[in-house]
Design a protein around this motif. Sequence first.
Motif, PDB file in Angstrom:
ATOM      1  N   GLY A  12      38.395  32.337  45.558  1.00 28.64           N
ATOM      2  CA  GLY A  12      37.771  33.653  45.750  1.00 28.64           C
ATOM      3  C   GLY A  12      37.663  34.069  47.205  1.00 28.64           C
ATOM      4  N   SER A  13      38.274  33.293  48.090  1.00 26.86           N
ATOM      5  CA  SER A  13      38.125  33.550  49.524  1.00 26.86           C
ATOM      6  C   SER A  13      39.033  34.657  50.040  1.00 26.86           C
ATOM      7  CB  SER A  13      38.429  32.256  50.299  1.00 26.86           C
ATOM      8  OG  SER A  13      39.645  31.696  49.814  1.00 26.86           O
ATOM      9  N   ARG A  14      40.161  34.854  49.384  1.00 25.22           N
ATOM     10  CA  ARG A  14      41.098  35.899  49.861  1.00 25.22           C
ATOM     11  C   ARG A  14      41.935  36.406  48.692  1.00 25.22           C
ATOM     12  NH1 ARG A  14      45.977  32.853  51.240  1.00 25.22           N
ATOM     13  NH2 ARG A  14      45.458  30.662  50.967  1.00 25.22           N
ATOM     14  N   GLY A  15      42.785  37.391  48.995  1.00 25.34           N
ATOM     15  CA  GLY A  15      43.728  37.895  48.001  1.00 25.34           C
ATOM     16  C   GLY A  15      43.045  38.461  46.764  1.00 25.34           C
ATOM     17  N   VAL A  36      39.393  26.335  49.320  1.00 27.05           N
ATOM     18  CA  VAL A  36      39.781  24.960  49.657  1.00 27.05           C
ATOM     19  C   VAL A  36      40.079  24.764  51.144  1.00 27.05           C
ATOM     20  CG1 VAL A  36      42.266  25.170  49.189  1.00 27.05           C
ATOM     21  CG2 VAL A  36      41.122  22.991  48.761  1.00 27.05           C
ATOM     22  N   SER A  37      40.463  25.842  51.845  1.00 26.11           N
ATOM     23  CA  SER A  37      40.904  25.677  53.247  1.00 26.11           C
ATOM     24  C   SER A  37      39.733  25.482  54.201  1.00 26.11           C
ATOM     25  CB  SER A  37      41.682  26.908  53.707  1.00 26.11           C
ATOM     26  OG  SER A  37      42.817  27.055  52.922  1.00 26.11           O
ATOM     27  N   ASP A  38      39.937  24.595  55.192  1.00 26.53           N
ATOM     28  CA  ASP A  38      38.899  24.315  56.196  1.00 26.53           C
ATOM     29  C   ASP A  38      38.578  25.529  57.056  1.00 26.53           C
ATOM     30  OD1 ASP A  38      38.542  21.684  55.497  1.00 26.53           O
ATOM     31  OD2 ASP A  38      40.214  20.999  56.750  1.00 26.53           O
ATOM     32  N   ASN A  89      39.489  31.788  36.558  1.00 20.36           N
ATOM     33  CA  ASN A  89      40.395  30.781  37.114  1.00 20.36           C
ATOM     34  C   ASN A  89      41.536  31.507  37.807  1.00 20.36           C
ATOM     35  OD1 ASN A  89      39.381  28.082  36.339  1.00 20.36           O
ATOM     36  ND2 ASN A  89      39.537  28.922  34.259  1.00 20.36           N
ATOM     37  N   ASN A  90      41.362  31.662  39.117  1.00 23.94           N
ATOM     38  CA  ASN A  90      42.311  32.471  39.898  1.00 23.94           C
ATOM     39  C   ASN A  90      43.106  31.643  40.907  1.00 23.94           C
ATOM     40  OD1 ASN A  90      43.115  35.079  41.529  1.00 23.94           O
ATOM     41  ND2 ASN A  90      42.044  33.738  42.980  1.00 23.94           N
ATOM     42  N   ALA A  91      42.576  30.495  41.334  1.00 26.10           N
ATOM     43  CA  ALA A  91      43.255  29.709  42.383  1.00 26.10           C
ATOM     44  C   ALA A  91      44.680  29.402  41.948  1.00 26.10           C
ATOM     45  CB  ALA A  91      42.489  28.410  42.640  1.00 26.10           C
ATOM     46  N   ASN A 154      58.778  26.040  38.211  1.00 21.46           N
ATOM     47  CA  ASN A 154      57.476  25.366  38.260  1.00 21.46           C
ATOM     48  C   ASN A 154      56.327  26.365  38.045  1.00 21.46           C
ATOM     49  OD1 ASN A 154      57.999  26.627  40.720  1.00 21.46           O
ATOM     50  ND2 ASN A 154      57.498  24.845  41.990  1.00 21.46           N
ATOM     51  N   TYR A 155      56.386  27.448  38.796  1.00 20.00           N
ATOM     52  CA  TYR A 155      55.317  28.464  38.741  1.00 20.00           C
ATOM     53  C   TYR A 155      55.282  29.153  37.371  1.00 20.00           C
ATOM     54  CZ  TYR A 155      52.656  32.605  40.302  1.00 20.00           C
ATOM     55  OH  TYR A 155      51.726  33.610  40.440  1.00 20.00           O
ATOM     56  N   ALA A 156      56.460  29.538  36.866  1.00 20.35           N
ATOM     57  CA  ALA A 156      56.514  30.210  35.558  1.00 20.35           C
ATOM     58  C   ALA A 156      55.995  29.288  34.456  1.00 20.35           C
ATOM     59  CB  ALA A 156      57.940  30.668  35.260  1.00 20.35           C
ATOM     60  N   LYS A 189      50.281  42.934  46.333  1.00 21.38           N
ATOM     61  CA  LYS A 189      50.285  42.732  47.793  1.00 21.38           C
ATOM     62  C   LYS A 189      49.181  41.763  48.212  1.00 21.38           C
ATOM     63  CE  LYS A 189      50.670  47.206  48.408  1.00 21.38           C
ATOM     64  NZ  LYS A 189      50.272  48.497  48.858  1.00 21.38           N
ATOM     65  N   THR A 190      49.562  40.528  48.534  1.00 25.26           N
ATOM     66  CA  THR A 190      48.609  39.528  49.057  1.00 25.26           C
ATOM     67  C   THR A 190      49.393  38.586  49.980  1.00 25.26           C
ATOM     68  OG1 THR A 190      49.024  37.855  47.361  1.00 25.26           O
ATOM     69  CG2 THR A 190      47.313  39.476  46.850  1.00 25.26           C
ATOM     70  N   ASP A 191      48.695  37.569  50.510  1.00 21.74           N
ATOM     71  CA  ASP A 191      49.391  36.561  51.345  1.00 21.74           C
ATOM     72  C   ASP A 191      50.544  35.928  50.577  1.00 21.74           C
ATOM     73  OD1 ASP A 191      47.443  37.041  53.196  1.00 21.74           O
ATOM     74  OD2 ASP A 191      46.320  35.181  52.813  1.00 21.74           O
TER      75      ASP A 191
HETATM   76  P1  NAP Z   1      46.658  33.949  47.766  1.00 17.38           P
HETATM   77  O1  NAP Z   1      46.406  35.187  48.545  1.00 17.38           O
HETATM   78  O2  NAP Z   1      47.677  32.973  48.257  1.00 17.38           O
HETATM   79  O3  NAP Z   1      45.244  33.200  47.544  1.00 17.38           O
HETATM   80  C1  NAP Z   1      45.205  31.999  46.847  1.00 17.38           C
HETATM   81  C2  NAP Z   1      43.779  31.579  46.646  1.00 17.38           C
HETATM   82  O4  NAP Z   1      43.795  30.338  45.904  1.00 17.38           O
HETATM   83  C3  NAP Z   1      43.049  31.305  47.949  1.00 17.38           C
HETATM   84  O5  NAP Z   1      41.715  31.731  47.812  1.00 17.38           O
HETATM   85  C4  NAP Z   1      43.110  29.782  48.087  1.00 17.38           C
HETATM   86  O6  NAP Z   1      42.026  29.234  48.768  1.00 17.38           O
HETATM   87  C5  NAP Z   1      43.037  29.368  46.612  1.00 17.38           C
HETATM   88  N1  NAP Z   1      43.579  28.029  46.378  1.00 17.38           N
HETATM   89  C6  NAP Z   1      44.852  27.596  46.543  1.00 17.38           C
HETATM   90  N2  NAP Z   1      44.954  26.296  46.225  1.00 17.38           N
HETATM   91  C7  NAP Z   1      43.701  25.895  45.842  1.00 17.38           C
HETATM   92  C8  NAP Z   1      43.158  24.660  45.411  1.00 17.38           C
HETATM   93  N3  NAP Z   1      43.911  23.560  45.289  1.00 17.38           N
HETATM   94  N4  NAP Z   1      41.832  24.622  45.104  1.00 17.38           N
HETATM   95  C9  NAP Z   1      41.053  25.712  45.231  1.00 17.38           C
HETATM   96  N5  NAP Z   1      41.522  26.911  45.648  1.00 17.38           N
HETATM   97  C10 NAP Z   1      42.830  26.992  45.950  1.00 17.38           C
HETATM   98  O7  NAP Z   1      47.110  34.279  46.282  1.00 17.38           O
HETATM   99  P2  NAP Z   1      46.926  35.605  45.396  1.00 17.38           P
HETATM  100  O8  NAP Z   1      48.165  36.404  45.528  1.00 17.38           O
HETATM  101  O9  NAP Z   1      45.612  36.223  45.659  1.00 17.38           O
HETATM  102  O10 NAP Z   1      46.965  34.952  43.930  1.00 17.38           O
HETATM  103  C11 NAP Z   1      45.785  34.724  43.169  1.00 17.38           C
HETATM  104  C12 NAP Z   1      46.213  34.355  41.762  1.00 17.38           C
HETATM  105  O11 NAP Z   1      46.997  35.418  41.208  1.00 17.38           O
HETATM  106  C13 NAP Z   1      47.090  33.102  41.693  1.00 17.38           C
HETATM  107  O12 NAP Z   1      46.785  32.379  40.527  1.00 17.38           O
HETATM  108  C14 NAP Z   1      48.488  33.674  41.581  1.00 17.38           C
HETATM  109  O13 NAP Z   1      49.382  32.780  40.966  1.00 17.38           O
HETATM  110  C15 NAP Z   1      48.223  34.899  40.738  1.00 17.38           C
HETATM  111  N6  NAP Z   1      49.253  35.937  40.843  1.00 17.38           N
HETATM  112  C16 NAP Z   1      49.547  36.519  42.040  1.00 17.38           C
HETATM  113  C17 NAP Z   1      50.538  37.482  42.084  1.00 17.38           C
HETATM  114  C18 NAP Z   1      50.918  38.174  43.371  1.00 17.38           C
HETATM  115  O14 NAP Z   1      51.909  38.912  43.360  1.00 17.38           O
HETATM  116  N7  NAP Z   1      50.178  38.027  44.451  1.00 17.38           N
HETATM  117  C19 NAP Z   1      51.240  37.814  40.927  1.00 17.38           C
HETATM  118  C20 NAP Z   1      50.912  37.202  39.730  1.00 17.38           C
HETATM  119  C21 NAP Z   1      49.912  36.255  39.700  1.00 17.38           C
HETATM  120  P3  NAP Z   1      42.011  29.111  50.397  1.00 17.38           P
HETATM  121  O15 NAP Z   1      41.777  30.510  50.928  1.00 17.38           O
HETATM  122  O16 NAP Z   1      40.878  28.199  50.676  1.00 17.38           O
HETATM  123  O17 NAP Z   1      43.342  28.570  50.791  1.00 17.38           O
END
Ligand code: NAP
Length: 247
Positions: A12-15, A36-38, A89-91, A154-156, A189-191
């Motif tokens: 929940g910290s970003r994205g 999870v990140s320091d 469950n978003n991580a 892997n991701y799919a 649009k995220t990291d």
């Molecule tokens: P993101 O910007 O890379 O953020 C990922 C988040 O997951 C961060 O808060 C990160 O924490 C956390 N995380 C990663 N590994 C972790 C671990 N081992 N334990 C706890 N937290 C962990 O990604 P996002 O784009 O927001 O994606 C969020 C979700 O949406 C993911 O499940 C992704 O697969 C899904 N999704 C994204 C997209 C897309 O286009 N962006 C499309 C479909 C689905 P830290 O900040 O501490 O690193």
Amino acid sequence: MSESRVALVTGGSRGIGRKIAERFAKEGYNLVINYVSDNTNIDEISNEIKGDSNIEILFVKADVTSFESCENMVKEAMDKFGRIDVLVNNAGITKDGLLMRMQEDDFTRVIDVNLKGTFNVTKNVIPYMMKQRYGKIINISSVVGETGNAGQANYAASKAGIIGFTKSVAKELASRNILANCVAPGFIKTDMTDVLSDSVKESINAQIPLKKMGTAEEVANAVYFLGNEENTYITGQVLNVNGGMLM
Ligand code: NAP
């Protein structure tokens, strides 16, 4: 509702996770934000999410791949708030590559974070939701979990697994008034997508009927729709938020 409801958001910290946390905060939910990140700046995130509201936020640093860390996180949340009403469950992570070149570690790590992480947190939260006879579980899948995608075996697989997991949980827990659903975003649009080259982004946009990537807020709105108290009859479903990529 006599006391504030509580939402736990992993990653929940970003994205997308951050916008989901903000959405529930806006509606008066207290929050448990996992990361999870320091180098996460908890104070800054806390101030931005709280704004002028009276909500409380508990930050928990925990790697969702560790069952024990998830158990401790949930205990900490229960000690502070005494309830967990919503679990998101978003991580999630990607480690893309064509199968021919994909290393075993890249497959295992993505399954561990995205799928096993979802199990680890859900398994620890449901005893409390069962006692409450109330719970909303929203798992973040992906359009590629439904369609497949070259370079993301892997991701799919992890995201398709989340759909099967969610439907099973929905069937097991419906009698306890616990509703479980998936939100499956397209390209947002995220990291996670910022790492793609401009030419890849252009070709992705061309395949989307709405001709643009989505925003984290648009995903958060869908999560809130499924996770709020007014959802009393939608369970076991996949809500697609993808600009029309899959119809
Ligand atoms: P993101 O910007 O890379 O953020 C990922 C988040 O997951 C961060 O808060 C990160 O924490 C956390 N995380 C990663 N590994 C972790 C671990 N081992 N334990 C706890 N937290 C962990 O990604 P996002 O784009 O927001 O994606 C969020 C979700 O949406 C993911 O499940 C992704 O697969 C899904 N999704 C994204 C997209 C897309 O286009 N962006 C499309 C479909 C689905 P830290 O900040 O501490 O690193």
